[in-house]
Design a protein around this motif. Structure first.
Motif, PDB file in Angstrom:
ATOM      1  N   THR A  26       0.842  -1.194   0.000  1.00 14.84           N
ATOM      2  CA  THR A  26       0.000   0.000   0.000  1.00 14.84           C
ATOM      3  C   THR A  26       0.878   1.245   0.000  1.00 14.84           C
ATOM      4  O   THR A  26       2.104   1.163   0.048  1.00 14.84           O
ATOM      5  N   MET A  27       0.236   2.399  -0.023  1.00 15.58           N
ATOM      6  CA  MET A  27       0.979   3.663  -0.045  1.00 15.58           C
ATOM      7  C   MET A  27       1.844   3.817   1.200  1.00 15.58           C
ATOM      8  O   MET A  27       2.895   4.463   1.157  1.00 15.58           O
ATOM      9  N   ASP A  28       1.427   3.204   2.295  1.00 15.97           N
ATOM     10  CA  ASP A  28       2.210   3.277   3.529  1.00 15.97           C
ATOM     11  C   ASP A  28       3.558   2.578   3.396  1.00 15.97           C
ATOM     12  O   ASP A  28       4.463   2.810   4.204  1.00 15.97           O
ATOM     13  N   ASP A  29       3.690   1.706   2.402  1.00 14.42           N
ATOM     14  CA  ASP A  29       4.936   0.965   2.203  1.00 14.42           C
ATOM     15  C   ASP A  29       5.945   1.722   1.348  1.00 14.42           C
ATOM     16  O   ASP A  29       7.065   1.250   1.136  1.00 14.42           O
ATOM     17  N   GLN A 142      10.407  16.817  -7.254  1.00 12.84           N
ATOM     18  CA  GLN A 142      10.571  16.844  -5.806  1.00 12.84           C
ATOM     19  C   GLN A 142       9.563  15.961  -5.099  1.00 12.84           C
ATOM     20  O   GLN A 142       9.892  15.262  -4.135  1.00 12.84           O
ATOM     21  N   GLU A 143       8.335  15.966  -5.583  1.00 16.65           N
ATOM     22  CA  GLU A 143       7.309  15.129  -4.953  1.00 16.65           C
ATOM     23  C   GLU A 143       7.594  13.648  -5.192  1.00 16.65           C
ATOM     24  O   GLU A 143       7.401  12.814  -4.303  1.00 16.65           O
ATOM     25  N   LEU A 144       8.083  13.324  -6.377  1.00 17.71           N
ATOM     26  CA  LEU A 144       8.461  11.938  -6.659  1.00 17.71           C
ATOM     27  C   LEU A 144       9.583  11.485  -5.737  1.00 17.71           C
ATOM     28  O   LEU A 144       9.549  10.391  -5.180  1.00 17.71           O
ATOM     29  N   ILE A 145      10.576  12.344  -5.579  1.00 18.75           N
ATOM     30  CA  ILE A 145      11.734  12.010  -4.750  1.00 18.75           C
ATOM     31  C   ILE A 145      11.331  11.819  -3.294  1.00 18.75           C
ATOM     32  O   ILE A 145      11.735  10.855  -2.638  1.00 18.75           O
ATOM     33  N   SER A 146      10.507  12.722  -2.768  1.00 23.17           N
ATOM     34  CA  SER A 146      10.143  12.666  -1.356  1.00 23.17           C
ATOM     35  C   SER A 146       9.176  11.521  -1.049  1.00 23.17           C
ATOM     36  O   SER A 146       9.278  10.886  -0.006  1.00 23.17           O
ATOM     37  N   ARG A 147       8.256  11.232  -1.960  1.00 29.43           N
ATOM     38  CA  ARG A 147       7.243  10.195  -1.695  1.00 29.43           C
ATOM     39  C   ARG A 147       7.736   8.783  -1.971  1.00 29.43           C
ATOM     40  O   ARG A 147       7.293   7.830  -1.333  1.00 29.43           O
ATOM     41  N   PHE A 148       8.638   8.667  -2.951  1.00 26.43           N
ATOM     42  CA  PHE A 148       9.011   7.322  -3.395  1.00 26.43           C
ATOM     43  C   PHE A 148      10.487   6.996  -3.210  1.00 26.43           C
ATOM     44  O   PHE A 148      10.913   5.884  -3.528  1.00 26.43           O
ATOM     45  N   GLY A 149      11.265   7.930  -2.705  1.00 25.82           N
ATOM     46  CA  GLY A 149      12.662   7.645  -2.409  1.00 25.82           C
ATOM     47  C   GLY A 149      13.514   7.369  -3.626  1.00 25.82           C
ATOM     48  O   GLY A 149      14.448   6.566  -3.567  1.00 25.82           O
ATOM     49  N   ILE A 184      -2.997  -0.123  -3.767  1.00 27.95           N
ATOM     50  CA  ILE A 184      -2.071   0.811  -3.121  1.00 27.95           C
ATOM     51  C   ILE A 184      -2.802   1.902  -2.352  1.00 27.95           C
ATOM     52  O   ILE A 184      -2.418   2.265  -1.239  1.00 27.95           O
ATOM     53  N   LEU A 185      -3.887   2.418  -2.934  1.00 30.53           N
ATOM     54  CA  LEU A 185      -4.577   3.557  -2.315  1.00 30.53           C
ATOM     55  C   LEU A 185      -5.866   3.167  -1.604  1.00 30.53           C
ATOM     56  O   LEU A 185      -6.449   3.978  -0.887  1.00 30.53           O
ATOM     57  N   GLY A 186      -6.332   1.931  -1.821  1.00 33.59           N
ATOM     58  CA  GLY A 186      -7.581   1.514  -1.200  1.00 33.59           C
ATOM     59  C   GLY A 186      -8.773   2.222  -1.789  1.00 33.59           C
ATOM     60  O   GLY A 186      -9.802   2.375  -1.144  1.00 33.59           O
ATOM     61  N   SER A 187      -8.635   2.679  -3.042  1.00 33.19           N
ATOM     62  CA  SER A 187      -9.733   3.419  -3.664  1.00 33.19           C
ATOM     63  C   SER A 187      -9.682   3.236  -5.175  1.00 33.19           C
ATOM     64  O   SER A 187      -8.620   3.177  -5.761  1.00 33.19           O
ATOM     65  N   TRP A 188     -10.849   3.153  -5.786  1.00 34.94           N
ATOM     66  CA  TRP A 188     -10.915   3.154  -7.254  1.00 34.94           C
ATOM     67  C   TRP A 188     -12.276   3.606  -7.758  1.00 34.94           C
ATOM     68  O   TRP A 188     -12.484   3.822  -8.930  1.00 34.94           O
ATOM     69  N   ASN A 189     -13.225   3.819  -6.837  1.00 36.31           N
ATOM     70  CA  ASN A 189     -14.573   4.192  -7.238  1.00 36.31           C
ATOM     71  C   ASN A 189     -14.640   5.530  -7.958  1.00 36.31           C
ATOM     72  O   ASN A 189     -15.601   5.806  -8.672  1.00 36.31           O
ATOM     73  N   GLU A 190     -13.622   6.374  -7.757  1.00 37.55           N
ATOM     74  CA  GLU A 190     -13.643   7.690  -8.375  1.00 37.55           C
ATOM     75  C   GLU A 190     -13.225   7.650  -9.842  1.00 37.55           C
ATOM     76  O   GLU A 190     -13.318   8.651 -10.534  1.00 37.55           O
TER      77      GLU A 190
END
Length: 216
Positions: A26-29, A142-149, A184-190
């Motif tokens: 999931t995203m927490d990982d 920057q967001e890619l680097i910080s969120r995904f290492g 990963i996000l626990g969502s897809w209905n949107e």
């Protein structure tokens, strides 16, 4: 006859997604801990520094400055060996990429490194899945680097692929990519039904049961 490159890269995406689904990532990982994932998969991960002898270390470096793998046999688990001497060349992001690269070799039982580009693509996709970036609207380095290492260089490569996807598919997703988003996000209905594309190629049975279960 030359292989169809689109089909080969599609296969890498499906392989990465199957791992994410099978191991409930999931995203927490994220950033993804490759050591932890490999351990769950029954694969050993060993740093070069685990061998103190200079001759052994030099032998490893001669084999590869980044890392290599030893396939599973009747006596030993598959093992990824990696260079852990941080420096200008080796960063945590580079080492994580190497582990993902070698993981692909192990999973597909590659006999040699005849197509390392596929391994590099697989590792980046596993560590930073493009459908998640599209769904969340992440489009800066920057967001890619910080969120995904990942590294700045890896971020540039991934953003190029994101833009190619947008150009080709206009923010649509394949059905198996929706499974990735849901996991990963626990969502897809949107995701509107008109934005979901049926798989145009065989999924090799990887997602058939899941697609039927989720009625996508």
């Amino acid at each position: 006859m030359y292989p169809n490159r689109d089909e080969e890269y599609d296969r890498m995406r499906k392989l990465a997604i199957s791992i994410i689904l099978d191991y409930n990532i999931t995203m927490d990982d994220y950033p993804l801990d490759m050591d932890k994932l490999c351990k769950r998969m029954g694969i050993n991960v060993v740093p070069y520094s685990a061998y103190a002898e200079k001759s052994k270390f030099e032998l490893f470096l001669k084999r590869s400055k980044d890392g290599f793998n030893v396939p599973r046999n009747t006596k030993h688990k598959a093992t990824i060996y990696y260079n852990d001497k941080y420096g200008d060349h080796l960063t945590p992001a580079r080492i994580s990429q190497t582990k993902g690269h070698e993981l692909k070799h192990i999973l597909e039982e590659d006999k040699d490194d005849i197509d390392d580009k596929l391994c590099e693509y697989f590792s980046k996709y596993l560590r930073c899945p493009i459908p998640i970036l599209l769904y969340l609207g992440i489009d800066t380095r920057q967001e890619l680097i910080s969120r995904f290492g990942i590294s700045d260089e890896q971020a540039g490569y991934i953003l190029t692929n994101v833009n190619r996807h947008k150009y080709k598919f206009n923010n649509k997703y394949y059905d198996y990519e929706v499974l990735l988003i849901k996991q990963i996000l626990g969502s897809w209905n949107e995701i509107e039904p008109e934005l979901i594309m049926s798989s145009s190629e065989e999924t090799n049975g990887l997602f058939d049961d899941l697609l039927e279960f989720n009625k996508l």
